[in-house]
Design a protein around this motif. Sequence first.
Motif, PDB file in Angstrom:
ATOM      1  N   GLY A 185       0.812  -1.214   0.000  1.00  0.00           N
ATOM      2  CA  GLY A 185       0.000   0.000   0.000  1.00  0.00           C
ATOM      3  C   GLY A 185       0.839   1.255   0.000  1.00  0.00           C
ATOM      4  O   GLY A 185       0.482   2.270  -0.609  1.00  0.00           O
ATOM      5  N   LEU A 235       1.907   1.828  -3.526  1.00  0.00           N
ATOM      6  CA  LEU A 235       0.860   1.876  -4.548  1.00  0.00           C
ATOM      7  C   LEU A 235       0.941   3.166  -5.354  1.00  0.00           C
ATOM      8  O   LEU A 235       0.945   4.256  -4.789  1.00  0.00           O
ATOM      9  CB  LEU A 235      -0.517   1.768  -3.883  1.00  0.00           C
ATOM     10  N   TRP A 265      -4.784  11.165  -0.643  1.00  0.00           N
ATOM     11  CA  TRP A 265      -4.275  10.851   0.677  1.00  0.00           C
ATOM     12  C   TRP A 265      -3.451  12.001   1.234  1.00  0.00           C
ATOM     13  O   TRP A 265      -2.667  12.622   0.535  1.00  0.00           O
ATOM     14  CB  TRP A 265      -3.433   9.573   0.640  1.00  0.00           C
ATOM     15  N   GLU A 267      -5.118   7.481   6.125  1.00  0.00           N
ATOM     16  CA  GLU A 267      -4.363   7.198   4.906  1.00  0.00           C
ATOM     17  C   GLU A 267      -3.866   5.759   4.890  1.00  0.00           C
ATOM     18  O   GLU A 267      -4.009   5.051   3.891  1.00  0.00           O
ATOM     19  CB  GLU A 267      -3.176   8.146   4.781  1.00  0.00           C
ATOM     20  N   ARG A 318      -4.968   2.948   2.156  1.00  0.00           N
ATOM     21  CA  ARG A 318      -3.973   2.289   1.303  1.00  0.00           C
ATOM     22  C   ARG A 318      -4.056   0.766   1.453  1.00  0.00           C
ATOM     23  O   ARG A 318      -4.050   0.031   0.466  1.00  0.00           O
ATOM     24  CB  ARG A 318      -2.565   2.774   1.667  1.00  0.00           C
ATOM     25  N   THR A 366      -5.306  -1.777  -1.512  1.00  0.00           N
ATOM     26  CA  THR A 366      -4.351  -2.817  -1.875  1.00  0.00           C
ATOM     27  C   THR A 366      -4.941  -4.200  -1.649  1.00  0.00           C
ATOM     28  O   THR A 366      -4.762  -5.107  -2.466  1.00  0.00           O
ATOM     29  CB  THR A 366      -3.062  -2.655  -1.056  1.00  0.00           C
TER      30      THR A 366
END
Length: 330
Positions: free
Chosen positions: A77, A80, A184, A211, A215, A219
Amino acid sequence: MPQQTITARDLPTIRAELATWLADPGPLGGPAVWSQHLDSATAAQERQAAADWSVSLRAAQLTYANGDMTGLAASAGLALPAYRLHPEDLPAPHGLIMWENPVISPEAGGDVMSSIAVSWAVHGGGVHIRVWTKREEWFQWMARPEPGMGAMSQDEIRVMRARYPQALVSTCSSYLPFGKVPGWLLSDYQDTTDMSIAELENRARFVVQSEMAERALVTSWLLMGQVLVREEEVQAPKGAAKHIRRLDPNLLTSVRYVTLRHRSIHAERTGQVDGAGVTYRHRWIVSGHWRNHWYPSQQRTRPIWIANHMKGPEGAPILDPDKLVNLLRR
């Protein structure tokens, strides 16, 4: 004392009790607790949110990610790339995912509560999400002394335990729009010029927590759509199933349990020559990374996670990772 790990078999009971509590109109029910000490407009929104999440949780697909899957979702994540979320990325319109291990920013230290679960509900042009943490961890975090303030008394802790009887406590909420890159850290601009230092620190803590949870959630959705994830169905214990039926006979008692297929290292059998006439004489480990993959049926690219793997001609000596030096080129 280490906290007890919540298992996949516990999740159906947690969902049933949480949904029942959020629909309880009494003074210790979710609507009253979520709206307490708020102004009238915000209190009305929180009471409606409690009712909405009660309905959503009853319809939620339950997913439990084991420790390996949790670790990969958290680390991948952070790597990402910018990605526009689409409805087909979600495994279900309503869901609740629980990670075996807490998800927390590596830079946060002890200043931010970890996230252990996220519930989501598709509405309009995006996804509403609610981030959850373990109740005992939340109690410990809330009971710690703040600058200029003493620790909470035992009476105050008992009151908190009565107000939050469930295994999970919601710490923040967010919204992920479809077709847009999640913003984010700067998801919603807010004027902070009149905030005190304490208010700024508190806002920063929850922004980081939100955040990391988002994430890991996105993910997890992307990884669940790949072949590197293995799934099985886990049922709640018989005693828990009877308890759930008493709360709501329509609730399912099964959980989607996701684990990783361990294919992290594999030998390349062909392709000794790479690029324009470059011949490799060694093998080396390629770290896990995201790669955009084109899906003709969807007419769009979607990031897929490439796990750690061995590259180079089969039978060649393996380079020692501890002796490798990264060359920076521009």
